[in-house]
Design a protein around this motif. Structure first.
Motif, PDB file in Angstrom:
ATOM      1  N   LYS A  90     -18.509  24.791  12.377  1.00 44.34           N
ATOM      2  CA  LYS A  90     -18.922  24.210  13.545  1.00 44.34           C
ATOM      3  C   LYS A  90     -18.135  24.350  14.753  1.00 44.34           C
ATOM      4  N   VAL A  91     -16.767  24.402  14.468  1.00 43.55           N
ATOM      5  CA  VAL A  91     -15.796  24.405  15.675  1.00 43.55           C
ATOM      6  C   VAL A  91     -15.859  25.799  16.022  1.00 43.55           C
ATOM      7  N   MET A  92     -15.963  26.774  14.969  1.00 40.67           N
ATOM      8  CA  MET A  92     -15.831  28.405  15.181  1.00 40.67           C
ATOM      9  C   MET A  92     -17.121  28.651  16.165  1.00 40.67           C
ATOM     10  N   ALA A  93     -18.151  28.022  15.793  1.00 41.52           N
ATOM     11  CA  ALA A  93     -19.283  28.204  16.606  1.00 41.52           C
ATOM     12  C   ALA A  93     -19.273  27.929  18.005  1.00 41.52           C
ATOM     13  N   GLY A  94     -18.665  26.688  18.340  1.00 39.62           N
ATOM     14  CA  GLY A  94     -18.424  26.256  19.713  1.00 39.62           C
ATOM     15  C   GLY A  94     -17.475  26.940  20.379  1.00 39.62           C
ATOM     16  N   VAL A  95     -16.338  27.502  19.476  1.00 33.06           N
ATOM     17  CA  VAL A  95     -15.234  28.620  20.404  1.00 33.06           C
ATOM     18  C   VAL A  95     -16.071  29.827  20.719  1.00 33.06           C
ATOM     19  N   GLU A  96     -16.897  30.433  19.897  1.00 34.79           N
ATOM     20  CA  GLU A  96     -17.616  31.524  20.211  1.00 34.79           C
ATOM     21  C   GLU A  96     -18.492  31.406  21.306  1.00 34.79           C
ATOM     22  N   GLY A  97     -19.087  30.292  21.605  1.00 30.61           N
ATOM     23  CA  GLY A  97     -20.036  29.972  22.722  1.00 30.61           C
ATOM     24  C   GLY A  97     -19.229  29.994  23.790  1.00 30.61           C
ATOM     25  N   VAL A  98     -18.168  29.144  23.826  1.00 28.14           N
ATOM     26  CA  VAL A  98     -17.021  29.084  24.943  1.00 28.14           C
ATOM     27  C   VAL A  98     -16.597  30.718  25.472  1.00 28.14           C
ATOM     28  N   LYS A  99     -16.335  31.482  24.445  1.00 32.80           N
ATOM     29  CA  LYS A  99     -15.716  32.679  24.688  1.00 32.80           C
ATOM     30  C   LYS A  99     -16.920  33.638  25.414  1.00 32.80           C
ATOM     31  N   GLU A 100     -17.982  33.459  25.129  1.00 36.42           N
ATOM     32  CA  GLU A 100     -19.172  34.056  25.604  1.00 36.42           C
ATOM     33  C   GLU A 100     -19.545  33.860  26.910  1.00 36.42           C
ATOM     34  N   ASP A 101     -19.175  32.462  27.364  1.00 40.02           N
ATOM     35  CA  ASP A 101     -19.314  31.860  28.707  1.00 40.02           C
ATOM     36  C   ASP A 101     -18.183  32.506  29.546  1.00 40.02           C
ATOM     37  N   LEU A 102     -17.019  32.472  28.880  1.00 39.06           N
ATOM     38  CA  LEU A 102     -15.942  32.867  29.712  1.00 39.06           C
ATOM     39  C   LEU A 102     -16.204  34.577  30.145  1.00 39.06           C
TER      40      LEU A 102
END
Length: 101
Positions: free
Chosen positions: A49-61
């Motif tokens: 779950k944390v890694m999915a959130g991190v990937e979402g933030v990376k894509e947004d950035l």
């Protein structure tokens, strides 16, 4: 009670709890394997779950950075166009000092 005594008592308490746990595990009174498996599976789910959130933030950035680069390039092109227009106006204006009547 000073800090050395306090930390010494904490250490001693940790040793006692660890020894009691080791004795309980070795005598077989406490079945740790299912508990550990449940704990690890929950940890793995949490990590996913944390890694999915991190990937979402990376894509947004990455999207924000791409937009910023496009806007920066547009500003550079507009500035260059303005400077070239000014230099063209300067070159096309007649020089009044060289006008012969």
């Amino acid at each position: 009670m000073n800090n050395t005594t306090k930390y010494g008592l904490f250490f001693l308490g940790g040793v006692v709890v660890g020894a009691l746990g080791a004795v309980a595990i070795t005598r077989g009174k406490l079945n740790v394997k299912p508990l550990a498996a449940d704990l690890l599976s929950t940890g793995l789910d949490l990590r996913d779950k944390v890694m999915a959130g991190v990937e979402g933030v990376k894509e947004d950035l990455a999207d924000v950075m791409a937009e910023a680069e496009v806007k920066s390039q547009e500003r550079k092109l507009a500035k260059e166009a303005l400077e070239s227009a000014k230099s063209y106006e300067t070159l096309s204006e007649p020089d009044s000092s060289k006008v012969v009547a």
